[in-house]
Scaffold this active site. Structure first.
Site, mmCIF file in Angstrom:
data_model
loop_
_atom_site.group_PDB
_atom_site.id
_atom_site.type_symbol
_atom_site.label_atom_id
_atom_site.label_comp_id
_atom_site.label_asym_id
_atom_site.label_seq_id
_atom_site.Cartn_x
_atom_site.Cartn_y
_atom_site.Cartn_z
ATOM 1 N N GLN A 237 -98.246 -38.283 -5.688
ATOM 2 C CA GLN A 237 -97.843 -37.688 -4.280
ATOM 3 C C GLN A 237 -98.577 -38.145 -2.942
ATOM 4 O O GLN A 237 -99.734 -38.315 -2.876
ATOM 5 C CB GLN A 237 -98.415 -35.924 -4.334
ATOM 6 N N TYR B 141 -97.985 -30.049 6.423
ATOM 7 C CA TYR B 141 -98.194 -31.431 6.775
ATOM 8 C C TYR B 141 -97.350 -32.074 7.541
ATOM 9 O O TYR B 141 -96.575 -31.758 8.140
ATOM 10 C CB TYR B 141 -99.004 -31.979 5.408
ATOM 11 N N ARG C 231 -91.145 -33.273 -1.811
ATOM 12 C CA ARG C 231 -91.647 -32.009 -2.017
ATOM 13 C C ARG C 231 -91.292 -31.211 -0.567
ATOM 14 O O ARG C 231 -91.654 -31.674 0.520
ATOM 15 C CB ARG C 231 -93.021 -31.787 -2.294
ATOM 16 N N GLY D 81 -98.734 -24.820 -11.163
ATOM 17 C CA GLY D 81 -99.923 -25.392 -10.777
ATOM 18 C C GLY D 81 -101.247 -24.725 -11.272
ATOM 19 O O GLY D 81 -101.770 -25.299 -12.319
HETATM 20 C C1 LIG Z 1 -106.298 -26.232 -5.863
HETATM 21 C C2 LIG Z 1 -104.814 -26.271 -5.579
HETATM 22 C C3 LIG Z 1 -104.586 -27.651 -4.755
HETATM 23 C C4 LIG Z 1 -103.369 -27.913 -4.449
HETATM 24 N N1 LIG Z 1 -103.050 -29.126 -3.665
HETATM 25 C C5 LIG Z 1 -101.691 -29.538 -3.538
HETATM 26 C C6 LIG Z 1 -101.491 -30.779 -3.087
HETATM 27 O O1 LIG Z 1 -102.542 -31.643 -2.971
HETATM 28 N N2 LIG Z 1 -100.241 -31.304 -2.704
HETATM 29 C C7 LIG Z 1 -99.427 -29.919 -2.845
HETATM 30 O O2 LIG Z 1 -97.913 -30.231 -2.724
HETATM 31 N N3 LIG Z 1 -99.570 -28.863 -3.436
HETATM 32 C C8 LIG Z 1 -100.779 -28.431 -3.597
HETATM 33 N N4 LIG Z 1 -101.055 -27.189 -4.154
HETATM 34 C C9 LIG Z 1 -99.847 -26.164 -4.117
HETATM 35 C C10 LIG Z 1 -99.617 -26.357 -5.730
HETATM 36 O O3 LIG Z 1 -98.837 -27.571 -6.080
HETATM 37 C C11 LIG Z 1 -98.390 -25.363 -6.140
HETATM 38 O O4 LIG Z 1 -97.241 -25.415 -5.493
HETATM 39 C C12 LIG Z 1 -98.925 -23.958 -5.925
HETATM 40 O O5 LIG Z 1 -100.210 -23.619 -6.685
HETATM 41 C C13 LIG Z 1 -97.995 -22.740 -6.444
HETATM 42 O O6 LIG Z 1 -97.839 -22.859 -7.889
HETATM 43 P P1 LIG Z 1 -98.647 -21.966 -9.007
HETATM 44 O O7 LIG Z 1 -98.397 -20.696 -8.630
HETATM 45 O O8 LIG Z 1 -98.258 -22.328 -10.247
HETATM 46 O O9 LIG Z 1 -100.178 -22.424 -9.060
HETATM 47 C C14 LIG Z 1 -102.269 -26.761 -4.659
HETATM 48 C C15 LIG Z 1 -102.772 -25.628 -5.163
HETATM 49 C C16 LIG Z 1 -104.014 -25.424 -5.619
HETATM 50 C C17 LIG Z 1 -103.959 -24.139 -6.353
#
Ligand SMILES: Cc1cc2nc3c(=O)[nH]c(=O)nc-3n(C[C@H](O)[C@H](O)[C@H](O)COP(=O)(O)O)c2cc1C
Length: 350
Positions: free
Chosen positions: A79, A166, A213, A303
């Site tokens: 990414q 971002y 994304r 995630g």
């Molecule tokens: C610890 C953490 C770090 C994350 N870092 C990023 C990231 O670097 N880039 C991104 O696009 N989304 C990031 N996200 C968002 C996740 O990719 C995801 O969209 C979000 O957690 C929702 O999905 P979930 O409900 O399955 O966790 C992050 C989420 C968490 C919890």
């Protein structure tokens, strides 16, 4: 099942090392892993302990990660990330101000950076300075270098981080994009930086190895709602549809009952975008099944469940219970705790 990109802040000196390779290897039964956000230049950084992809040392570090994933039959996209205004001087070259689409600061937003005392902790993001028109082209070239480096490090492809407040989203949203040049004003102008970058990166890596994304209607990191939001994302859908990309990866920021990327949006988005759609955000097996069966999405991304369940795919296939992730160790400095020590499910305990 896609493993959603997640910053884990476990890398020393911006290099992905042995722990990161082991972390992704453990999760390589995902249909596709998208790595944590990976800054494409020093200026693109917004968090401490995050691995970058602008130098040859970083490429060598990532090579160990892709080797580990490929050795066990997995697939992995990097990414590519520029945080724009969501940064702090302590992470910037020569302590410069972070850059943005405009000079609008993100209010009440914190990032994990270096304090004045030199320790690591949460600090307020700094006021940005707007990128000049020429600099926008330079940032696109930084993305191209990141994508070329990702290819050199044997990644299967790249995902451009156009979500979560971002830099790309700072251009898309008229509240943060106050520009009067060809990158500001109309929907077409606000989308231009993102689409130009998609095109340049596709020239280097091949469009079918490029994903993007997006987080429609997200207010994460002080991004105000705006009247043309739906039209902006539907315009992007039709433009991206003509580009034969790997996928568009949507995020629902309000998972649960109040989905903001619900049918109201997915139906018209699907009508405009003919390629592969991934959706993330509070995804469950039932929701993924329902949305794929109705043809609204093609792949589901998970995630947080992947943090605590390296064998999430097998657990879901077999209906095995899942471990609840420990939020306190999401971001962790150099520690392996909460990173590499989540166990696989042992069927003998059923
Ligand atoms: C610890 C953490 C770090 C994350 N870092 C990023 C990231 O670097 N880039 C991104 O696009 N989304 C990031 N996200 C968002 C996740 O990719 C995801 O969209 C979000 O957690 C929702 O999905 P979930 O409900 O399955 O966790 C992050 C989420 C968490 C919890």
């Amino acid at each position: 099942m896609v493993m959603a990109p997640m910053t884990r802040a476990r890398c020393v000196d911006t290099i992905a090392g042995a722990d990161t390779a082991e972390y992704y290897r453990q999760r390589a039964t995902a249909g596709l892993i998208v790595t944590e956000g990976t800054p494409i230049s020093p200026e693109a950084q917004g968090y401490a302990y995050v691995p970058g992809i602008w130098s040859s040392k970083q490429v060598a570090g990532w090579q160990t990660v892709t080797d580990a994933v490929h050795d066990v039959g997995g697939r992995i996209f990097a990414q590519l990330w520029h945080v724009g205004r969501l940064s702090h001087q302590s992470l910037q070259p020569e302590r410069q101000r972070p850059v943005g689409a405009g000079a609008v600061p993100a209010n009440d937003c914190m990032t994990f950076a270096f304090t004045d005392e030199g320790t690591v902790g949460f600090v307020n993001v700094a006021e940005p300075r707007p990128l000049s028109t020429e600099e926008v082209g330079r940032v696109t070239r930084d993305f191209v270098r990141g994508a070329a480096n990702a290819r050199e490090a044997s990644f299967d492809g790249v995902e451009l981080h156009g979500a979560n407040g971002y830099l790309f989203e700072q251009f898309l949203n008229p509240s943060t994009n106050t520009r009067t040049d060809r990158y500001g004003g109309s929907i077409q102008n606000r989308a231009r930086f993102l689409l130009e970058t998609v095109d340049r990166v596709s020239e280097v890596n091949g469009s079918t190895r490029v994903g993007i994304r997006l987080s429609p209607f997200s207010d994460l990191f002080d991004m105000p709602a705006y009247a043309e939001a739906a039209d902006t994302y539907l315009y992007l859908a039709s433009e991206l549809s003509r580009r034969d990309l790997a996928y568009v990866h949507l995020i629902d920021q309000l998972p649960g009952g109040d989905r903001i990327v619900g049918d109201d949006f997915l139906v018209p988005f699907r009508a405009e975008y003919g390629g592969t759609i991934i959706l993330a955000g509070g995804m469950t097996r039932d929701l993924a099944g329902d949305l794929t069966e109705r043809g609204l999405i093609d792949l589901a991304a998970f995630g947080q469940p992947f943090i605590a369940n390296p064998d999430l795919v097998e657990r879901m296939q077999n209906g095995w219970p899942q471990t609840t992730p420990d939020r306190d160790s999401y971001y962790g400095g150099a520690g392996a705790e909460g990173y590499l020590d989540y166990p696989r499910f042992d069927p003998a305990t059923v």
